[in-house]
Scaffold this motif. Structure first.
Motif, PDB file in Angstrom:
ATOM      1  N   THR A   1       0.834  -1.205   0.000  1.00 33.70           N
ATOM      2  CA  THR A   1       0.000   0.000   0.000  1.00 33.70           C
ATOM      3  C   THR A   1       0.869   1.255   0.000  1.00 33.70           C
ATOM      4  O   THR A   1       0.642   2.190  -0.775  1.00 33.70           O
ATOM      5  N   ALA A   2       1.883   1.272   0.866  1.00 30.62           N
ATOM      6  CA  ALA A   2       2.778   2.431   0.930  1.00 30.62           C
ATOM      7  C   ALA A   2       3.554   2.585  -0.370  1.00 30.62           C
ATOM      8  O   ALA A   2       3.679   3.691  -0.902  1.00 30.62           O
TER       9      ALA A   2
ATOM     10  N   MET B   1       4.882   5.616  -5.124  1.00 27.66           N
ATOM     11  CA  MET B   1       5.270   5.590  -6.538  1.00 27.66           C
ATOM     12  C   MET B   1       4.211   6.183  -7.461  1.00 27.66           C
ATOM     13  O   MET B   1       4.465   6.341  -8.651  1.00 27.66           O
ATOM     14  N   LEU B   2       3.049   6.542  -6.911  1.00 30.69           N
ATOM     15  CA  LEU B   2       1.990   7.102  -7.751  1.00 30.69           C
ATOM     16  C   LEU B   2       2.444   8.320  -8.560  1.00 30.69           C
ATOM     17  O   LEU B   2       2.205   8.379  -9.771  1.00 30.69           O
ATOM     18  N   PRO B   3       3.129   9.302  -7.954  1.00 33.96           N
ATOM     19  CA  PRO B   3       3.559  10.453  -8.763  1.00 33.96           C
ATOM     20  C   PRO B   3       4.543  10.061  -9.868  1.00 33.96           C
ATOM     21  O   PRO B   3       4.587  10.687 -10.922  1.00 33.96           O
ATOM     22  N   LEU B   4       5.309   9.012  -9.640  1.00 36.14           N
ATOM     23  CA  LEU B   4       6.262   8.553 -10.651  1.00 36.14           C
ATOM     24  C   LEU B   4       5.529   7.892 -11.815  1.00 36.14           C
ATOM     25  O   LEU B   4       5.822   8.158 -12.978  1.00 36.14           O
TER      26      LEU B   4
ATOM     27  N   ILE C   1       7.622  -3.802  -6.063  1.00 33.95           N
ATOM     28  CA  ILE C   1       7.685  -3.506  -4.633  1.00 33.95           C
ATOM     29  C   ILE C   1       8.339  -4.708  -3.962  1.00 33.95           C
ATOM     30  O   ILE C   1       7.907  -5.842  -4.154  1.00 33.95           O
ATOM     31  N   GLU C   2       9.390  -4.445  -3.197  1.00 40.20           N
ATOM     32  CA  GLU C   2      10.181  -5.511  -2.569  1.00 40.20           C
ATOM     33  C   GLU C   2      10.400  -5.208  -1.096  1.00 40.20           C
ATOM     34  O   GLU C   2      10.323  -4.058  -0.661  1.00 40.20           O
TER      35      GLU C   2
ATOM     36  N   ASN D   1      -2.166   7.119   2.480  1.00 41.86           N
ATOM     37  CA  ASN D   1      -3.472   6.872   3.082  1.00 41.86           C
ATOM     38  C   ASN D   1      -3.682   5.378   3.100  1.00 41.86           C
ATOM     39  O   ASN D   1      -4.137   4.778   2.124  1.00 41.86           O
ATOM     40  N   ILE D   2      -3.344   4.761   4.214  1.00 41.10           N
ATOM     41  CA  ILE D   2      -3.447   3.301   4.301  1.00 41.10           C
ATOM     42  C   ILE D   2      -4.595   2.873   5.186  1.00 41.10           C
ATOM     43  O   ILE D   2      -4.776   1.695   5.437  1.00 41.10           O
TER      44      ILE D   2
END
Length: 168
Positions: free
Chosen positions: A69-70, A75-78, A93-94, A162-163
């Motif tokens: 989630t984080a 990474m959303l803006p990327l 995601i790792e 926002n998790i």
């Protein structure tokens, strides 16, 4: 020229600004981007949960879900910048306590021919004492590594995560 660029981020404003510069480079040279977010096992200093009640002992599955989630939020803006620039964007995601090794391994596994990363992330003073992830990546990688030094004036605000609320 480079066809596939690995861009690691820890989600910090400095790392994400460097990642945005990497996406700009990818657009200019017609490359695709593989972006990786790596959280440390059991604790990630890039997470800012100070305003969220989070239970103390997360199960492995709960932690993986929290990291996913984080990572997606950070990474959303990327991803949005890549879409805007018509750059092919793959998100990974790792979870690893050896981010430098994982970055180099991921670049190799995904057929990348360049690693583009920031000179600083969330480690701050600890990196000055222990050695930065960027320096370790340069030392470990057999492929070219571009280390981008972000100017303070370029740093965007920290991304909001926002998790929701996890049970205490």
């Amino acid at each position: 020229m480079f066809k596939k660029i690995l861009i690691p981020t820890d989600g910090s404003p400095l790392a994400n600004q460097a990642a945005l510069e990497g996406i700009t480079l990818a657009k200019q040279i017609g490359a695709e981007v593989v972006c990786i977010y790596i959280a440390r096992e059991n604790q990630n200093p890039a997470f800012d949960f100070s305003d969220l009640p989070v239970k103390n002992n997360l199960s492995a599955d709960e932690y993986k879900e929290l990291v996913a989630t984080a990572g997606n939020a950070l990474m959303l803006p990327l991803r949005e910048a890549a879409e805007k620039d018509n750059v092919t964007f793959t998100k990974l995601i790792e979870i690893s306590n050896m981010p430098a090794s994982r970055i180099v391994q991921t670049a190799e596994e995904n057929g990348c021919d360049l690693i583009f990363m920031g000179s600083q992330g969330s480690a701050g003073w600890a990196s000055r004492l222990l050695g930065s992830v960027a320096a370790k990546v340069v030392a470990l990688s057999e492929m070219p590594v571009t280390v981008y030094k972000v100017k303070k004036a370029q740093v965007p605000p920290k991304a909001k995560i926002n998790i929701g609320v996890l049970p205490i």
